[in-house]
Design a protein around this motif. Structure first.
Motif, PDB file in Angstrom:
ATOM      1  N   UNK A   1       0.841  -1.197   0.000  1.00  0.00           N
ATOM      2  CA  UNK A   1       0.000   0.000   0.000  1.00  0.00           C
ATOM      3  C   UNK A   1       0.873   1.243   0.000  1.00  0.00           C
ATOM      4  N   UNK A   2       0.580   2.153  -0.904  1.00  0.00           N
ATOM      5  CA  UNK A   2       1.257   3.441  -0.958  1.00  0.00           C
ATOM      6  C   UNK A   2       0.200   4.538  -0.904  1.00  0.00           C
ATOM      7  N   UNK A   3       0.607   5.682  -0.403  1.00  0.00           N
ATOM      8  CA  UNK A   3      -0.339   6.791  -0.380  1.00  0.00           C
ATOM      9  C   UNK A   3       0.399   8.102  -0.587  1.00  0.00           C
ATOM     10  N   UNK A   4      -0.330   9.059  -1.083  1.00  0.00           N
ATOM     11  CA  UNK A   4       0.130  10.437  -1.140  1.00  0.00           C
ATOM     12  C   UNK A   4      -1.085  11.322  -0.989  1.00  0.00           C
ATOM     13  N   UNK A   5      -0.962  12.375  -0.231  1.00  0.00           N
ATOM     14  CA  UNK A   5      -2.060  13.341  -0.155  1.00  0.00           C
ATOM     15  C   UNK A   5      -1.493  14.755  -0.155  1.00  0.00           C
ATOM     16  N   UNK A   6      -2.302  15.656  -0.643  1.00  0.00           N
ATOM     17  CA  UNK A   6      -1.893  17.057  -0.743  1.00  0.00           C
ATOM     18  C   UNK A   6      -3.047  17.952  -0.306  1.00  0.00           C
ATOM     19  N   UNK A   7      -2.765  18.883   0.587  1.00  0.00           N
ATOM     20  CA  UNK A   7      -3.711  19.931   0.969  1.00  0.00           C
ATOM     21  C   UNK A   7      -3.112  21.251   0.507  1.00  0.00           C
ATOM     22  N   UNK A   8      -3.812  21.979  -0.339  1.00  0.00           N
ATOM     23  CA  UNK A   8      -3.233  23.176  -0.941  1.00  0.00           C
ATOM     24  C   UNK A   8      -4.197  24.347  -0.926  1.00  0.00           C
ATOM     25  N   UNK A   9      -3.603  25.531  -0.992  1.00  0.00           N
ATOM     26  CA  UNK A   9      -4.356  26.772  -1.166  1.00  0.00           C
ATOM     27  C   UNK A   9      -3.931  27.376  -2.500  1.00  0.00           C
ATOM     28  N   UNK A  10      -4.908  27.772  -3.304  1.00  0.00           N
ATOM     29  CA  UNK A  10      -4.637  28.304  -4.636  1.00  0.00           C
ATOM     30  C   UNK A  10      -4.750  29.825  -4.607  1.00  0.00           C
ATOM     31  N   UNK A  11      -3.746  30.495  -5.180  1.00  0.00           N
ATOM     32  CA  UNK A  11      -3.684  31.956  -5.175  1.00  0.00           C
ATOM     33  C   UNK A  11      -3.507  32.474  -6.603  1.00  0.00           C
ATOM     34  N   UNK A  12      -3.803  33.733  -6.810  1.00  0.00           N
ATOM     35  CA  UNK A  12      -3.565  34.405  -8.090  1.00  0.00           C
ATOM     36  C   UNK A  12      -4.202  33.655  -9.252  1.00  0.00           C
ATOM     37  N   UNK A  13      -5.511  33.398  -9.129  1.00  0.00           N
ATOM     38  CA  UNK A  13      -6.210  32.729 -10.208  1.00  0.00           C
ATOM     39  C   UNK A  13      -5.700  31.330 -10.478  1.00  0.00           C
ATOM     40  N   UNK A  14      -5.345  30.607  -9.441  1.00  0.00           N
ATOM     41  CA  UNK A  14      -4.845  29.238  -9.505  1.00  0.00           C
ATOM     42  C   UNK A  14      -3.457  29.150 -10.128  1.00  0.00           C
ATOM     43  N   UNK A  15      -2.754  30.270 -10.240  1.00  0.00           N
ATOM     44  CA  UNK A  15      -1.400  30.226 -10.792  1.00  0.00           C
ATOM     45  C   UNK A  15      -0.389  29.754  -9.751  1.00  0.00           C
ATOM     46  N   UNK A  16      -0.597  30.084  -8.485  1.00  0.00           N
ATOM     47  CA  UNK A  16       0.321  29.709  -7.412  1.00  0.00           C
ATOM     48  C   UNK A  16      -0.399  28.783  -6.442  1.00  0.00           C
ATOM     49  N   UNK A  17       0.235  27.654  -6.131  1.00  0.00           N
ATOM     50  CA  UNK A  17      -0.273  26.748  -5.121  1.00  0.00           C
ATOM     51  C   UNK A  17       0.731  26.659  -3.984  1.00  0.00           C
ATOM     52  N   UNK A  18       0.255  26.787  -2.768  1.00  0.00           N
ATOM     53  CA  UNK A  18       1.051  26.519  -1.573  1.00  0.00           C
ATOM     54  C   UNK A  18       0.472  25.266  -0.932  1.00  0.00           C
ATOM     55  N   UNK A  19       1.311  24.262  -0.681  1.00  0.00           N
ATOM     56  CA  UNK A  19       0.785  22.953  -0.315  1.00  0.00           C
ATOM     57  C   UNK A  19       1.567  22.305   0.812  1.00  0.00           C
ATOM     58  N   UNK A  20       0.869  21.414   1.522  1.00  0.00           N
ATOM     59  CA  UNK A  20       1.491  20.447   2.426  1.00  0.00           C
ATOM     60  C   UNK A  20       1.213  19.072   1.829  1.00  0.00           C
ATOM     61  N   UNK A  21       2.253  18.245   1.726  1.00  0.00           N
ATOM     62  CA  UNK A  21       2.118  16.927   1.115  1.00  0.00           C
ATOM     63  C   UNK A  21       2.705  15.856   2.027  1.00  0.00           C
ATOM     64  N   UNK A  22       2.109  14.675   1.967  1.00  0.00           N
ATOM     65  CA  UNK A  22       2.605  13.547   2.756  1.00  0.00           C
ATOM     66  C   UNK A  22       2.579  12.295   1.891  1.00  0.00           C
TER      67      UNK A  22
END
Length: 282
Positions: free
Chosen positions: A183-204
């Motif tokens: 079993x493998x996993x990846x998840x990302x929680x992100x906030x989108x800025x500037x019309x979805x041009x910039x993403x700031x994310x936490x990933x695991x």
């Protein structure tokens, strides 16, 4: 097998093969598929913080080839969406495992993805992914092929998006002692800025090599860290009425990403730097 990054990207994995986990390059795959779109991708990762295999008394805590001391991985991928709901991809995997000098071509991946629920703005997006990664050259002597499959789930509200990539995999061959599925996993929680041009994310990201013999948490691979994604380019200007002329807007986008992952267990590298570069066009 992610790829991931631009807002239109969605990648996959559903058939056979692997010298290592599909999420080794810290790929987050999105559920959305855009018809007629082609994307070229590079994904790279540099790992530090594990001792050489010869210095470890219990070598079993070291992953096979996925996160070795100063290990590098370089994936070059091309993907294409023939229809609104179907995507295919081909990837060359270059790895530098423990104590090797330089990265070698170790595997070829064939991937596909089917979109079941299209996310439009806020709400739910759902796709099924799967693929095969076949070892090549010398890697065939030490590694078995692997099948991998799982859902891609997106949940979005306003400028916040959660992406989930659970993945089940099975090694096919006699070079491993795997009893059940991994079993493998990846998840990302992100906030989108500037019309979805910039993403700031936490990933695991994480991996359990064999769910039938999961072993202690400290012998599994788990890591977490920040990342950013930035997209250049925009839809081409079009003068006219799309509905009247039934003409799709053309687009060209260039995405770059930089992130870091920090290991949570002894089997995971202390620090891994990851890079993504993607160019997509209609």
């Amino acid at each position: 097998m992610v790829s991931f990054p631009t807002r239109h990207v969605a990648i996959a994995a559903i058939l056979v093969g692997s010298v290592g986990p599909a999420l080794a390059e810290f790929e987050i795959q999105e559920s959305t598929i855009d018809p007629g779109e082609t994307q070229l991708q590079y994904r790279g990762a540099w790992h530090t913080g594990l001792p050489p295999a010869g210095d470890v008394e219990d070598i079993s805590i070291l992953p096979d080839t996925e996160e070795a001391p100063l290990r590098q991985s370089h994936d070059f991928e091309i993907q294409y969406s023939p229809t609104t709901y179907w995507l295919v991809a081909l990837t060359q995997v270059l790895d530098e495992p423990i104590d090797d000098n330089g990265a070698d071509l170790n595997a070829i991946e064939f991937e596909t993805q089917f979109e079941l629920i299209t996310r439009e703005g806020d709400g739910l997006g759902l796709s099924i992914q799967g693929g095969t990664e076949q070892p090549v050259f010398e890697a065939r002597d030490e590694n078995d092929p692997e099948i991998a499959f799982g859902p891609i789930v997106e949940l979005s509200k306003s400028n916040y998006t959660l992406v989930l990539n659970p993945l089940f995999f099975r090694l096919i061959g006699d070079k491993n002692d795997q009893e059940g599925f991994g079993f493998e996993y990846g998840w990302q929680a992100r906030k989108e800025l500037f019309g979805e041009r910039l993403w700031l994310a936490v990933e695991m990201f994480g991996e359990i090599e064999d769910m039938s013999n999961a072993g202690p948490f400290n012998e599994q691979q788990h890591s977490i860290g920040p990342a950013f994604y930035y997209t250049f380019g925009k839809e081409d200007d079009f003068v006219g009425d799309d509905d009247l002329y039934d003409v799709d807007r053309k687009s060209k986008e260039f995405t770059v990403s930089l992130g870091a992952q920090f290991g949570l267990t002894d089997a995971t590298s202390d620090v891994a730097v990851k890079v993504f570069i993607g160019y997509e066009f209609d």
